[in-house]
Design a protein around this motif. Structure first.
Motif: not given
Ligand SMILES: [Zn+2]
Ligand SMILES: [Zn+2]
Ligand SMILES: [Zn+2]
Length: 341
Positions: A89-94, A20-24
């Motif tokens: 990519f994740c819009r919140d954490c990139g 997953g992305c960094k922010c979850g």
């Molecule tokens: Zn994220």
């Protein structure tokens, strides 16, 4: 189709990998990895990640399920093939998660750093190939015994691939003289910056936080005096999070293409510019007098340690402000080989 055939076609997500992305906000799972994997040094991969290269493990689209969240997709036209490349990519954490391609429509490549446990997938010489040595940043190492290519292993124009298998670890040491301010920005060009003189230090960071943040196997972070750094175009998105030490960090990334560009934080006064976003990254000197290597304890198996440059298991500076003792190795080594630590 009868029931047994249907069962046979079911994908083995139970025994696969999660990530997953960094922010979850975005979570996914895959089947067990069996395909190829690449360390790609090309300019596109440098600019996409802000790092020296992309590490990717290849799957097909039906071998990956997104469980939570919806990634943004940025479409890039490949300079080499003229075909479209899609970055998820994740819009919140990139954090970058996947790469899909017009040229190979069924393929879906995972940014290896986005796995919860990258150690589960293969980093051996049978699995992992090194691409675009011709573009490699100084300070990267092509390990001995791996298939490595000057350009792509399957050039888009049909020309034969130029392959090497080196008998020793080869430090890429291309230098680029140049004058005037350093310039850089994200892949799509919406965010641009300039920086004067040289960075105060080059911190080669192998920590998991940097890996996930950038989508690169390692972060060559250039600590620049804030008075010498300025944004010349656009406004990056800020992702606030805490580093391994618990201190606040603010990563800037492009909301359009996802490129991680720089970091500021409580721990340090400088602007931490991600070297892969520079237009000419090899203008930066990576040597014992400028650089240090940190968080070897969290490095990917593909991580490499440069001889002669002081190296630390974690931070150089401990939380209480004291300076940890580093080590310097007389030979380059690869983390997955277990030597040196
Ligand atoms: Zn994220
Ligand atoms: Zn590439
Ligand atoms: Zn951009």
């Amino acid at each position: 189709m009868d029931g047994s055939a249907g069962f046979y076609l079911m994908k083995d997500f139970k025994n696969g990998h999660t990530g997953g992305c960094k922010c979850g906000a975005i979570r996914y799972r895959t089947v067990p990895h069996t395909g190829n994997a690449y360390v790609c040094n090309c300019h596109f991969c440098q600019r996409t990640t802000g790092g020296p290269f992309l590490v990717e493990h290849c799957f097909t689209k039906d071998e990956i399920e997104v469980l939570e969240g919806v990634p943004l997709v940025y479409t890039h036209i490949s300079e080499g093939s003229g075909k479209e490349v899609y970055l998820h990519f994740c819009r919140d954490c990139g954090s970058h998660l996947f790469l899909t391609l017009q040229r190979w429509g069924d393929t879906m490549n995972v940014f290896t750093t986005s796995f919860d446990n990258p150690q589960e997938v293969g980093f051996d010489a049978e699995t992992l190939r090194y691409l675009f040595l011709e573009a490699a940043q100084s300070g990267t190492i092509t390990p001995k015994g791996f298939h490595a290519y000057e350009g792509h292993c399957a050039p888009a124009d049909g020309s034969p691939a130029i392959e090497h298998v080196f008998g020793e670890h080869v430090l890429n040491s291309e230098t680029d003289q140049g004058s005037g301010p350093h310039t850089g920005g994200c892949l799509c060009g919406n965010v641009r910056y300039e920086a004067d003189d040289q960075p105060v230090a080059v911190v080669i960071c192998h920590c998991r936080s940097c890996q996930k943040s950038l989508g690169s196997g390692v972060n060559f972070e250039l600590l620049w005096d804030p008075d010498k750094f300025r944004i010349t175009k656009g406004t990056p998105v800020v992702h606030r999070h805490r580093g391994g030490s618990g201190k606040a960090l603010e990563k800037r990334f492009c909301g359009n293409c996802g490129t991680a560009i720089w970091l500021t934080g409580e721990r340090f006064d400088e602007v931490g510019v991600f070297r892969g976003t520079l237009d000419r990254p090899n203008r930066i000197d990576v040597s014992p007098k400028t650089a240090l290597q940190i968080f070897l304890s969290e490095a990917l198996p593909s991580g490499t340690v440069i001889a002669g440059i002081e190296a630390f298991d974690a931070h150089r500076r401990a939380p209480d402000g004291s300076i940890n003792t580093g080590r310097t190795y007389d030979q380059h080594w690869r983390v997955g080989d277990g030597s040196g630590l």
